[in-house]
Design an enzyme around this catalytic site. Structure first.
Site, PDB file in Angstrom:
ATOM      1  N   ASN A 104      28.950   1.032 -17.124  1.00 47.73           N
ATOM      2  CA  ASN A 104      28.134   2.171 -17.334  1.00 47.73           C
ATOM      3  C   ASN A 104      27.019   1.917 -18.712  1.00 47.73           C
ATOM      4  OD1 ASN A 104      27.285   5.322 -17.806  1.00 47.73           O
ATOM      5  ND2 ASN A 104      28.151   4.850 -19.791  1.00 47.73           N
ATOM      6  N   ASP A 197      24.693  11.673 -17.760  1.00 48.26           N
ATOM      7  CA  ASP A 197      24.409  10.200 -17.335  1.00 48.26           C
ATOM      8  C   ASP A 197      24.704   9.332 -18.809  1.00 48.26           C
ATOM      9  OD1 ASP A 197      23.504   7.815 -16.441  1.00 48.26           O
ATOM     10  OD2 ASP A 197      21.375   8.252 -16.854  1.00 48.26           O
ATOM     11  N   ASP A 234      35.254   2.277 -14.397  1.00 45.58           N
ATOM     12  CA  ASP A 234      35.193   3.206 -15.605  1.00 45.58           C
ATOM     13  C   ASP A 234      34.148   4.226 -15.719  1.00 45.58           C
ATOM     14  OD1 ASP A 234      36.160   3.523 -18.456  1.00 45.58           O
ATOM     15  OD2 ASP A 234      34.165   2.732 -18.896  1.00 45.58           O
ATOM     16  N   HIS A 238      29.429   9.218 -15.132  1.00 47.03           N
ATOM     17  CA  HIS A 238      28.206   8.941 -16.077  1.00 47.03           C
ATOM     18  C   HIS A 238      27.229   7.984 -15.316  1.00 47.03           C
ATOM     19  CE1 HIS A 238      30.192  10.795 -19.272  1.00 47.03           C
ATOM     20  NE2 HIS A 238      31.304  10.212 -18.998  1.00 47.03           N
ATOM     21  N   GLU A 264      37.359   6.555 -12.376  1.00 44.63           N
ATOM     22  CA  GLU A 264      37.831   7.473 -13.546  1.00 44.63           C
ATOM     23  C   GLU A 264      36.843   8.428 -13.476  1.00 44.63           C
ATOM     24  OE1 GLU A 264      38.003   7.650 -18.367  1.00 44.63           O
ATOM     25  OE2 GLU A 264      36.536   6.284 -17.315  1.00 44.63           O
TER      26      GLU A 264
END
Length: 494
Positions: A104, A197, A234, A238, A264
């Site tokens: 991310n 995001d 992870d 987002h 997640e």
């Protein structure tokens, strides 16, 4: 079919002494013997905090503890060589290895750049609060310590969609980077904060085709180097779901492996989890955050909590094939960002609920097996010492899951303070079958059917909470008991 269980083999406060990989290497055989089938490892890449990084502030995805960067060669968990030996030992013991993939954001850039941005309203990130203007942001990653080994890709501001710090003025805000791939955020599931995001640090922009290609190259390299069997992804709420559809298809196609994947998506709204599963066409499982929330609430409310509702609005009830169930994790443990710990008295109950039923893929948390002791600052700004004791019943529950919790399930969720279920057992697992009774109030008992195959057999409590011996009736029914605020697992006396 055999019941499988995974273990999250780390916690936020694991000592930063570089010992985790060695610890896994030494423990692999024992973990397999007590009923663990897969280990989820922490992010193995070098973080911005170097040898102290838990791993979620990723600096260099190609540095597995091999290069002198961010003040350290090893990561918090050890060196690359130790990681490879640990994975080899785990797989040799029959364990699957799941790696933590953090795509991310990145942190700890090597150089600052002039970047055109627009400020956004933090409560509604779709709302711009400024015209485009220039800031100075640390967005250029050249990895001088690695010197082009494995990849010569240089990350710059065109690779990111947002930052939160202007180095020139010292201002902290959420800045949308105005690059050639879009002046707004990427599409994500859910409308939290308008668009969620942006989470932290330098937000990776997967609309940039060069970024996508590099992440695909890296994924293949990582798999070839380490030899993992699956992944934990992870912060997927987002990240563009379209990116993960493309990336997972590429990874599975390139490796020729199933690569079990759990994402997640931390939300207590099961509708959002179902929406994400639909958007990714079932390519990954998700953690059952709503069930964790129910377990937390039940542990705090005590006998005022209605146990018959414990699985209401959970992923394991709505889509059991895609639910990874858990009692605790590194984000929910005391003093962490999503802190919502399950009180100690309720943990054996929580584990019985995820380990001994037919639905869901349960994940055990490291301190519940090994314990933990640490000090950190709380929201009040003061230091707090936390001691997490191991859950004494956990190994017995793992044994019961691996050996006896099979066959038809009958539920008796008919009393707010005392619930139970039975598993009839099957022909493949000798002496299988069990009856589970849970109380969050006073001493309880429940008449339940376990099946005529057990007629005349004597059952005892495998957790040792209750000393009675119960003989199953000719009709396959019996009365099963439980102590106050406790759980008992009744099975054939050996």
């Amino acid at each position: 079919m055999e019941n499988f269980t995974m273990l999250q083999f780390f916690e936020w406060y694991y000592p930063g002494d570089g010992s985790l990989w060695e610890h896994l290497k030494n423990e692999s055989g024992r973990l397999k013997s007590i009923g663990i089938d897969a280990v989820w490892l922490p992010p193995a890449q070098k973080g911005a905090a170097g040898g102290y990084s838990v791993g979620y502030d990723v600096y260099d995805i190609y540095d597995l503890g091999e290069f002198d960067q961010k003040g350290s060669v090893r990561t918090k968990y050890g060196t690359k060589q130790q990681l490879l030996e640990a994975v080899q030992a785990a797989k040799g013991a029959g364990l699957n290895v799941y790696v933590d993939v953090v795509l991310n954001h990145m942190g700890g850039a090597d150089e600052a750049e002039k970047v055109t941005v627009r400020k956004v309203n933090p409560e509604n990130r779709n709302e711009f609060t400024s015209e485009p203007y220039e800031i100075e942001a640390f967005t250029k990653f050249t990895f001088p310590g690695r010197q082009g080994n494995y990849s010569q890709f240089v990350w710059d501001w065109q690779c990111f969609s947002g930052v939160d710090h202007d180095n020139a003025t010292g201002e902290n805000a959420i800045f949308s980077i105005q690059n050639q791939y879009g002046e707004a955020w990427e599409d994500v599931v859910g409308d939290e904060n308008g668009n969620f995001d942006y989470l932290m640090l330098d937000d990776i922009d997967t609309r940039n085709p060069a970024v996508r290609d590099e992440l695909k190259r890296w994924g293949k390299w990582y798999h070839d180097t380490v030899g993992f069997n699956g992944m934990r992804l992870d912060a997927i709420k987002h990240i563009s779901f379209d990116f993960y559809n493309d990336w997972l298809d590429h990874m599975r196609g390139e490796t020729g492996e199933e690569l079990f994947t759990v994402g997640e998506y931390w939300s207590y709204e099961v509708s959002l989890l179902l929406e994400y599963i639909e958007a990714t066409a079932g390519r990954m499982s998700l953690f059952d955050a709503p069930l964790h929330n129910n377990l937390h609430e039940a542990s705090v409310q005590g006998n005022s909590y209605d146990l018959t509702t414990i699985f209401d609005n959970t992923l394991v009830a709505a889509n059991p094939d895609r639910a990874v169930t858990l009692v605790e994790n590194h984000d929910t443990q005391p003093l962490q960002s999503l802190t919502q710990p399950v009180d100690y008295w309720f943990k054996p109950i929580g584990y019985a609920l995820i380990l001994l039923r037919e639905s869901g893929y349960p994940c055990v948390f490291y301190p519940d097996l090994y314990g933990s002791k640490y000090t950190d600052k709380g929201e009040d700004g003061n230091d707090h010492e936390i001691i997490l004791a191991p859950v004494g019943e956990l190994e017995s529950l793992l044994y019961a899951r691996k050996h006896i919790a099979y066959g038809q399930q009958r539920d008796y969720f008919d009393h707010p303070n005392c619930i139970g279920w039975t598993r009839e057992g099957d022909d493949e697992h000798e002496n299988s079958g069990c009856a589970v009774v849970i109380s969050n109030g006073e001493e309880g008992n429940k008449k339940m059917e376990i099946g005529q195959r057990h007629a005349g057999k004597v059952f005892v409590d495998y957790l040792g909470k209750h000393d009675a011996e119960i003989t199953i009736g000719d009709d396959g029914w019996a009365e099963f008991f439980v102590r106050p605020g406790s759980v008992s697992v009744w099975a054939i006396k050996n």
